[in-house]
Motif scaffolding. Structure first.
Motif, mmCIF file in Angstrom:
data_model
loop_
_atom_site.group_PDB
_atom_site.id
_atom_site.type_symbol
_atom_site.label_atom_id
_atom_site.label_comp_id
_atom_site.label_asym_id
_atom_site.label_seq_id
_atom_site.Cartn_x
_atom_site.Cartn_y
_atom_site.Cartn_z
ATOM 1 N N GLU A 903 0.817 -1.207 0.000
ATOM 2 C CA GLU A 903 0.000 0.000 0.000
ATOM 3 C C GLU A 903 0.851 1.258 0.000
ATOM 4 N N ASP A 904 2.102 1.164 0.512
ATOM 5 C CA ASP A 904 2.944 2.355 0.573
ATOM 6 C C ASP A 904 3.384 2.813 -0.809
ATOM 7 N N LEU A 905 3.229 1.976 -1.816
ATOM 8 C CA LEU A 905 3.564 2.384 -3.192
ATOM 9 C C LEU A 905 2.350 2.967 -3.916
ATOM 10 N N ALA A 906 1.194 2.933 -3.271
ATOM 11 C CA ALA A 906 -0.034 3.405 -3.915
ATOM 12 C C ALA A 906 0.042 4.857 -4.364
ATOM 13 N N PRO A 907 0.618 5.780 -3.578
ATOM 14 C CA PRO A 907 0.678 7.175 -4.052
ATOM 15 C C PRO A 907 1.491 7.332 -5.334
ATOM 16 N N ILE A 908 2.569 6.568 -5.473
ATOM 17 C CA ILE A 908 3.371 6.660 -6.691
ATOM 18 C C ILE A 908 2.586 6.130 -7.885
ATOM 19 N N CYS A 909 1.854 5.054 -7.639
ATOM 20 C CA CYS A 909 1.093 4.432 -8.724
ATOM 21 C C CYS A 909 -0.264 5.107 -8.948
ATOM 22 N N LEU A 910 -0.574 6.150 -8.161
ATOM 23 C CA LEU A 910 -1.843 6.879 -8.256
ATOM 24 C C LEU A 910 -3.039 5.964 -8.075
#
Length: 920
Positions: A903-910
């Motif tokens: 989930e911590d990569l969600a902002p990068i992946c929009l």
């Protein structure tokens, strides 16, 4: 002779009409000499505006003008009598109350204070002193002592006579304490002046729009009634709604209908929606009003921040006159963080302190090497410390920079350690701390942030001076942390005013609106609880007693706010009321009761409107201003991956690539990792790591081949205890202790299984085997990395099994974790272990499986894979296909919907972003 009442009407703004009255009544031809007039207004803002209007009027009339003395209601009493003693300041009064309580008879005190503080607990005594000071002040403002309450309350059912008798004796002791110091408090001095008829004035007194007079001021004005004129901002036809002092007749306002037009009512959901409605309403003015002709009423101060943010985005100049609370200033928050850490020594308080921007600047200026904040997070996540005391867990090199930070903070706070002492003896140490942190800072007073910081530092300096002036006999002995808290308490009610901007939209509180003269007015939070506000449950003054004593109660507040709302409906005003459905915490709000002070038909219609389900908001054009989009969709894009050479892959990361190649790239190629210190317990990974370390120690111990379950359990339990001490110290937190014991239960169950497993001839051949292997792909090998938890060999049959420990709550078998129902591989970890063991000379067939330690301890044991050689060859083909794609740089596009992975990569992946672009 009674007080003279003059009704100003609603045809014009109150202050403009009052200014004309003052000049006409007290001016002489071209000379507007008002020096001998005392003008009383509800607040300082109204006083400043009245003076501006008087200056404008006087300049138009003639060249000579001498302003009146303008006083607020709170300062008027001291103009009506001569105080015989100096006044005690706030802290001295609180300490005098604390002394009166501390020295009072223990048995009697228990009637008021059930849990008497320890003799040396100065902080709690002071808290009790504040409580009684507040009660004393409220009663005193209406001309009452605790003894008066005792006399008046005796006839009331359920009145606590003994309690109020005790309170009256404590109040007498308090007054005696101040008297012994040659001091008075204002409430006592005013009541003395009333009792001895000492109130007098040789100057005319004009009350301007003061509808809510307390009992004390009424009695004082009665003694100078022939000098008093009350200017009532209301039509003459409303005379019966006001008493002889020009104040409100509470009963008369309970049934008054308020002609609030439905067209002036707007609805909004929460604070942000209110802010948007305000901006749209201003846009609808279409330039008819200048910024300085618009006022926004804010009964709920929590709406101020979103309002300011919205107005700034729309490039509308604005100013919140009340200013920023001193408690939010950096220097005050820093001192608060220091006090918390000195008092507790807890990690959370240390982390908050060193993350304070001013502390971080001080540390960097002191030469601390960068990277210590990451070191701090890493240390916490590894050891979950409750406290920080300079004794570090783990390897010294892992916390070298962090140790430097701690030593500097310890040196800074060391002067605040030690036994309690008189508060004035702490003040030099506090000043030195402030000089250490802020002494080298330069303030640019033209910069708004620097100006506020400078003002805050000045306020703290003044508070230190006030602490130094405490009478010696009241000087409490406190710890350094409590001394800091007392310092901060001195500024609880202080604010840092904003810079003057005459051409700005003003944001003001509800009670300031009646005398505001802006023609355009927008009132936010027109909701019950704010308008009108309510008197909540009181420890000493319940509702019935409060009403019987004539104190401020809900009826009085309703009358005050009903009158205020009536003034906002004056014909010269353009007033809008915004009714919110939710507050800043998301809790539902009811519309103001004032909306239902209307004819029955209007009440019914408004009930249907405001209590029905919120209508769907229509799509509206964007607001004009600085943040208006110039494109039809957002310009945020997921950053494209670059081709990066990959020469080695961990066997566990194949699963990540199969789940999402782009997230594999972020995680494994760019090495992006989240760091924080929010954990209050071991997460699943840390819990599993702790179990692995214990089992690694067991796999290399002499007990690894034991067939005695008790012996195995003792070894595992001992290994767990040793590791816990090394990693978490001797006093782990309560939540961590629970998790440790949960793991111990799982290890106990494993001991029983291990004993039976060993009795079948199985021997732990290797533990934590971590040699790399190789996988040939198109004639070129790639390095495979991984750590095998254990390799078992059966000494009777020669069979080998590669095991991976699993500590998740469920005990899914390898087939479920590695393949979908269709047979497609989603994880290749166990099959690829075959390539790692070849480095140990193990070339033959090996079994693969898990040793599961789930939450249900009855299911602890081996879970073996049942794959055929064909299955394993298929897994190798899938692995080679992954390697080929990685070599070609195939990391795009991100999978959507996203996998349940990181989930911590969600902002990068929009992930979840509205209007997110779809990739082909």
């Amino acid at each position: 002779m009674p007080i003279t009442r003059e009704f100003l009407g609603f045809d014009r703004p109150a202050l403009a009409t009052a200014a004309d009255f003052l000049i006409d009544r007290f001016g002489r031809s071209s000379l507007a000499d008002l020096r001998y007039v005392i003008v009383v207004v509800p607040g300082a803002r109204a006083g400043r505006r009245l003076l501006e209007i008087l200056v404008d009027r006087a300049e138009a009339q003639g060249p000579m003008f001498a302003p009146p003395q303008i006083a607020t209601v709170g300062h008027l009493p001291e103009l009506l009598y001569q105080a015989k003693k100096p006044f005690a300041d706030e802290l001295t009064q609180q300490l005098a109350w604390a002394a009166a309580l501390r020295n009072f008879d223990r048995t009697k005190l228990s009637i008021v204070v059930a849990d008497r503080p320890d003799e040396n607990d100065s902080a709690r005594w002071l808290d009790l002193g504040r409580l009684l000071q507040s009660l004393h002040r409220e009663l005193g403002s209406d001309g009452l002592t605790f003894g008066d309450v005792l006399q008046r309350g005796k006839s009331l059912a359920g009145f606590e006579t003994e309690r109020w008798q005790t309170l009256a004796e404590i109040q007498h002791a308090y007054v005696g304490t101040l008297d012994g110091l040659g001091l008075w408090d204002r409430q006592t001095a005013r009541l003395f002046a009333i009792e001895h008829r000492e109130c007098c004035s040789d100057r005319p007194i004009v009350l301007v729009g003061v509808p809510d007079l307390d009992g004390t001021l009424r009695q004082m004005l009665d003694q100078v009634a022939d000098r008093v004129t009350a200017l009532v901002y209301a039509p003459q036809a409303w005379a019966e709604r006001f008493d002889s002092h020009g104040g409100l007749c509470v009963e008369a306002w309970q049934e008054v209908e308020l002609p609030i037009p439905d067209a002036s009512l707007l609805e909004a959901d929460g604070p942000a929606d209110q802010a948007e409605e305000v901006a749209r309403r201003i846009a609808q003015f279409d330039g008819r009003f200048l910024a300085e002709q618009i006022t926004i009423g804010v009964p709920d101060e929590r709406v101020v921040s979103p309002l300011v943010r919205q107005l700034d985005e729309c490039q509308l100049p604005n100013r919140y006159g009340a200013g920023e609370p001193l408690a939010r200033a950096g220097v005050v928050r820093l001192l608060g963080d220091l006090a918390a850490f000195v008092r507790s020594g807890r990690y959370a308080d240390f982390a908050r302190l060193v993350r304070h921007p001013d502390a971080e600047t001080w540390l960097m200026d002191a030469g601390v090497q960068p990277g210590w904040l990451q070191e701090l997070d890493d240390y916490y996540n590894k050891h979950l410390p409750r406290g920080i005391d300079g004794r570090w867990l783990g390897l010294p090199e892992d916390c070298r920079r962090l140790g430097d930070v701690y030593e500097r903070v310890a040196r800074l706070t060391r002067p605040l350690q030690g036994a309690p002492r008189a508060i004035h003896r702490w003040l030099p140490e506090i000043r030195q701390i402030l000089f250490e942190v802020y002494g080298g800072r330069e303030f640019d007073l033209e910069n708004e942030a620097d100006r506020r910081a400078w003002k805050a530092c000045c306020a703290v300096h003044d508070a230190l001076d006030r602490l130094a002036d405490i009478p010696e006999t009241l000087m409490p002995e406190v710890s350094g942390a409590v001394a800091l808290r007392l310092l901060l308490d001195q500024g609880n009610a202080e604010r840092i005013p904003p810079t003057v901007d005459a051409a700005a939209i003003e944001l003001v509180g509800w009670l300031e609106l009646p005398l505001d003269d802006a023609p355009a007015l927008i009132v936010t939070s027109f909701n019950d609880g704010f308008v009108p506000s309510s008197v909540n449950a009181d420890l000493f003054l319940p509702g019935g007693l409060r009403s019987a004593l004539g104190l401020d109660d809900n009826a009085r507040r309703y009358a005050r706010d009903a009158y205020a709302a009536a003034t906002l409906l004056a014909p010269w005003r353009n007033t809008t009321f915004i009714v919110a459905r939710r507050d800043a915490d998301g809790y539902p709000l009811a519309p103001s009761r004032l909306l239902f002070a209307a004819p029955p038909d209007a009440v019914a219609q408004r009930a249907l409107r405001f209590f029905a389900e919120a209508p769907r908001r229509p799509v509206r054009p964007p607001l004009a201003g600085g943040l208006v989009s110039s494109r039809p969709e957002h310009a945020f894009e997921v950053p494209r991956p670059r081709l990066e050479p990959v020469t080695e892959i961990s066997v566990t990361s194949f699963k990540k690539y199969l789940a999402c190649p782009y997230r594999f790239y972020l995680d494994q190629v760019l090495k992006l990792k989240p760091i924080d210190d929010d954990a209050a317990e071991l997460d699943a990974k840390s819990f599993g790591d702790l179990a692995h370390k214990v089992l690694e120690h067991f796999g290399r111990s002499d007990a690894r081949d034991a067939t005695d379950a008790d012996a195995i359990e003792r070894e595992l339990s001992h290994g767990l205890d040793v590791l816990v001490r090394e990693r978490f110290g001797g006093h782990p937190g309560a939540v961590l202790l629970v998790q440790i014991e949960q793991l111990r239960l799982r290890l106990r169950a494993l001991a029983r299984w291990q004993a039976a497993w060993a009795a079948q001839g199985w021997h732990i051949e290797r533990a934590e085997f971590d040699r790399p292997g190789r996988l040939d792909v198109d004639g070129e090998s790639i390095v495979l990395k991984g750590r095998i938890d254990r390799i078992d060999v059966n000494q009777r049959t020669g069979q080998r099994i590669i095991f991976d420990y699993k500590t998740s709550d469920v005990d899914d078998p390898p087939e479920k974790t590695h393949r979908e129902k269709s047979g497609a591989w989603i994880d290749l970890q166990l099959p690829l272990y075959r390539h790692l063991v070849r480095a140990a000379g193990i070339a033959g067939p090996v079994g693969l499986g898990y040793i599961v330690l789930p939450k249900e301890t009855g299911r602890v044991g081996a879970a073996l894979a049942e794959w055929t050689e064909a299955d394993l060859e298929d897994a190798d083909r899938a692995a080679r296909d992954v390697v080929r794609k990685i070599r070609k740089g195939v990391f795009w596009p991100p999978k959507y919907p996203p996998p349940k992975y990181r989930e911590d990569l969600a902002p990068i992946c929009l992930d979840g972003v509205f209007g997110r672009r779809k990739w082909r």
